[in-house]
Motif scaffolding. Structure first.
Motif, PDB file in Angstrom:
ATOM      1  N   PHE A  13       6.351  -1.954   2.043  1.00  0.00           N
ATOM      2  CA  PHE A  13       6.019  -1.627   0.652  1.00  0.00           C
ATOM      3  C   PHE A  13       6.884  -2.437  -0.300  1.00  0.00           C
ATOM      4  O   PHE A  13       6.390  -2.948  -1.321  1.00  0.00           O
ATOM      5  N   SER A  45       9.954   2.098   2.558  1.00  0.00           N
ATOM      6  CA  SER A  45       9.188   1.226   3.450  1.00  0.00           C
ATOM      7  C   SER A  45       9.499  -0.236   3.178  1.00  0.00           C
ATOM      8  O   SER A  45       9.357  -0.718   2.044  1.00  0.00           O
ATOM      9  N   TYR A  60       3.189   1.467   5.183  1.00  0.00           N
ATOM     10  CA  TYR A  60       4.074   2.215   4.293  1.00  0.00           C
ATOM     11  C   TYR A  60       4.634   3.487   4.922  1.00  0.00           C
ATOM     12  O   TYR A  60       5.482   4.151   4.338  1.00  0.00           O
ATOM     13  N   LEU A 112       7.244   5.678  -1.762  1.00  0.00           N
ATOM     14  CA  LEU A 112       7.167   4.722  -0.655  1.00  0.00           C
ATOM     15  C   LEU A 112       8.320   3.729  -0.614  1.00  0.00           C
ATOM     16  O   LEU A 112       8.311   2.804   0.210  1.00  0.00           O
TER      17      LEU A 112
END
Length: 731
Positions: free
Chosen positions: A544, A541, A468, A538
């Motif tokens: 993620f 990402s 992440y 997050l």
């Protein structure tokens, strides 16, 4: 000056003695992985240790030094640096390579050696459930991923049908006879293993030619890293016309038992067996070279004609001799799947007879399912043969959060140090399908460079940070739950499936679609909440985004079961109002799942279909490949196939375009039956739905896009708001 010259001489001797590390190849590899950053690294050679791979990480004058005994060790050094100094992660389903402008220095030398001579990768089935349509670009990425993860013994069976064509044509077989033999490209695994002929064919010549060329590229790149690919050998499977061309040959029929016609197996005792086996390995070596490793699974999911140990000993010697007559250095690499799959037949006496017929130094056994059903510990570690501890994990390429993380983290090292494990020489990853559950595969391969158990809790926390891009408490808590729910799975063959992928029914589960959970779904719901809570921090990402979608998908897929059972109760109570309410909600849930999965390329049916069609150069070829692509993930065979749903996928396009349409037909028939006050005609529906499925499999259109639609994080949050209170009520 003399000192520097001496160092260069020693370095040159090391390269020559222990496998040359190519500066050019290593620099090109670094550029592929982290473009524009190869200038920050120096490549140096060091010798093996105790005949096994080794790497070092060091720093000097602002440069990062990658040392290794071959290209693969250099790649592993880079992987270690990216993970532990840059907190980066490279995987199938999301990559984090957010590198700083100035790369972190290495101030202390890191030295790693592997306790395993072999690190095996792939399963025959992987080549079709996941890799059927791969081009060189996709293969290149996978080989780089193998190198980063320390894999040095990949199964390499692409293009072997072209070799077989040459062998059989040299023996006088016609193109028409071979058309009745070669299957379509989504079914090679079971053709290679002697389970079926011709299904999904006839195989175009263009495919054979291009994939022979592709295999040469694959092997050249794998060998450039120092990998030793495992090629194929003759297992006795011959064309149906073999018995006509060679009437005196001992050819017997066998059947896989999956609804396909008989195939023909040449008896290893027949002199022709050695002739064909020798021809094949010689032809294969002429085209592809050899590293003397050959895969052969003579009785994969097929029973031998007798359990007599004398016969099995003789048969094994004949198969082995068909390899060594062409290559005296041949090593037989055998998947040990049959010893688990058909354990009733393969008792100790039979296994011992099969294995002891071959010299110990010329056979390696893959303990294919070690994380769940090890065989090594009930066969005296394969009676002294070298063997490889392997993680199977996935069946059919199904999409389900699943795995046995604590076993994967600890069991390889425990087995390695167990005196009873005898000649355990490697670890391996042998899944039927890949490109899912990336954390589990990464954890398994963490074992490559260590001989002690991994702390799974600490590893999961580190993994989340790398994946992440930064630490996050909610994400850590979510991964703690995932580790102790979906990744603390039982002994089922793969993860539990969602009822949505089943041929419509009011039952809780059906054959090929087993929906029972071996974890508390409420706990998974908590992990979902925590990831949604972490999403604002997050959301940039890639990893993620995938994980959030995957957990959202799993929660919704699980919820489908209690919703379907509410529908079943309503229908059985003849309550038309509630029946319509729940059936509408069920179809809406499927639409929502499809929309969610449309936000990630990892879950697109259109990508699978379009990659298949891209292999064709004529409309006829494209349509054939599309049939293969559609059929393997749905019916698997014809409309009466007993393997229907074995390779089911929770993919965008497949949910709306296939699964939902079947359920809508089912609900319509239910509504009619309720309105008329009659029983549901299951037999008539079964006929209708099978006709519809077969039509869908044979359809060619551009209904299913291969580009994403929508935002993964926004859609996941939207579905959390819509469903969280409804799902909580189902616990």
């Amino acid at each position: 000056m003399k000192k520097h010259l001496f160092t260069l001489i020693i370095l040159s001797l090391s390269c020559y003695s222990y496998g040359q590390v190519s500066q050019a190849d290593s620099k090109a590899f670094i550029e592929r992985v982290i473009p524009g950053r190869s200038g920050s690294f120096l490549i140096e050679s060091i010798p093996q240790e105790n005949g096994k791979d080794v790497f070092e990480l060091d720093g000097k004058a602002g440069k990062i030094i990658l040392r290794g005994n071959n290209g693969l060790s250099i790649a592993s050094a880079l992987s270690f640096y990216l993970k532990h100094y840059c907190f980066c992660d490279i995987g199938w389903n999301g990559t984090n390579l957010d590198l700083p402008v100035n790369l972190p220095p290495v101030t202390k030398r890191i030295h790693k050696n592997t306790p395993y001579k072999y690190r095996y990768y792939l399963n025959y089935c992987t080549f079709n459930y996941s890799m059927s349509w791969w081009d060189w670009d996709r293969w290149q990425k996978e080989i780089d991923w193998m190198a980063l993860n320390g894999i040095n013994m990949p199964l390499a069976i692409t293009g072997e049908e072209a070799i077989w064509q040459g062998v059989y044509k040299s023996m006088g077989f016609t193109g028409k006879q071979l058309d009745d033999f070669f299957c379509g490209p989504a079914y090679f695994s079971w053709f290679w293993m002697g389970n079926l002929d011709a299904w999904g064919g006839p195989l175009p010549q263009h495919w054979m030619d291009t994939h022979k060329t592709l295999q040469k590229k694959i092997l050249e790149r794998e060998r450039s890293f120092g990998m030793t690919p495992v090629l194929s050998s003759f297992t006795g499977h011959v064309p149906p016309s073999f018995k006509d061309r060679f009437p005196s040959a001992k050819v017997k029929k066998t059947n896989w038992g999956a609804g396909f016609p008989d195939v023909y197996i040449l008896d290893p005792e027949d002199p022709m067996f050695e002739t064909v086996g020798k021809k094949y390995i010689e032809a294969q070596t002429a085209e592809f070279g050899t590293d003397h490793l050959y895969s052969a699974d003579t009785f994969n999911e097929n029973d031998p004609p007798t359990n007599d140990s004398t016969y099995l000993d003789k048969m094994s010697k004949k198969v082995f001799h068909s390899m060594t007559v062409a290559d005296p250095k041949a090593v037989w690499v055998m998947q040990g799947w049959m010893f688990h799959y058909n354990s009733k037949f393969w008792q100790q006496q039979q296994i011992k007879a099969l294995l002891n017929a071959v010299p110990d130094d010329q056979m390696i056994i893959l303990d294919l399912y070690s994380e769940s059903h090890p065989v090594w510990n009930r066969t005296e570690a394969y009676y002294g043969k070298p063997w490889i501890w392997s993680m199977l994990q996935n069946f059919g390429g199904n999409i389900s959060l699943f795995g046995r993380m604590r076993h994967v983290a600890a069991d390889p090292a425990i087995a390695l140090h167990d005196p009873e494990s005898k000649n355990m020489t490697g670890i391996g990853v042998t899944p039927e399908g890949i490109e899912q559950n990336p954390a589990l595969f990464e954890l398994m391969l963490e074992n490559v460079w260590r001989d002690t158990p991994i702390d799974a809790d600490a590893w999961a926390k580190d993994y989340a940070r790398r994946r992440y891009g930064k630490p996050n408490q909610s994400a850590d808590e979510a991964w703690h739950i995932l580790l102790n729910t979906v990744y603390s799975s039982g002994l089922t063959e793969g993860g539990p499936e969602s009822i949505i992928v089943a041929r419509p029914t009011l039952k809780k589960s059906v054959d090929r679609v087993l929906t029972k959970l071996d974890y508390d779904p409420e706990q998974l719901f908590k992990a979902w909440y925590l990831l949604v809570h972490a999403s604002d921090s997050l959301k940039q990402s890639d990893g993620f985004q995938y994980d959030l979608v995957d957990v959202t998908r799993q929660v919704l897929a699980n919820y489908a079961s209690p919703l379907q059972q509410k529908l079943a109760v309503a229908y059985n109570n003849r309550d038309g109002v509630l029946s319509k309410k729940y059936s509408a909600a069920f179809l809406e849930l499927m639409d929502d799942m499809d929309d969610l999965l449309s936000t990630r390329k990892d879950f697109l049916l259109g990508k699978w279909i379009n990659e298949a069609r891209a292999n064709g150069i004529t409309e006829q070829e494209k349509n054939l490949y599309e049939f293969n692509a559609r059929d393997i993930v749905t019916l698997w065979g014809d409309k009466e196939s007993g393997l229907s749903e074995y390779s089911n996928r929770q993919w965008a396009g497949l949910i709306k375009g296939y699964y939902k349409q079947r359920w809508a037909m089912f609900f319509k028939q239910m509504d009619k039956a309720l309105a008329a006050g009659v029983s549901f005609d299951a037999k008539e529906f079964d006929k209708q739905v099978k006709d519809w499925e077969w039509k869908w499999v044979n359809t060619h259109d551009d209904t299913y896009p291969d580009v994403i639609k929508g935002n993964a994080v926004s859609k996941s949050k939207q579905l959390f708001e819509k469903y969280h209170s409804i799902i909580q009520q189902s616990f």
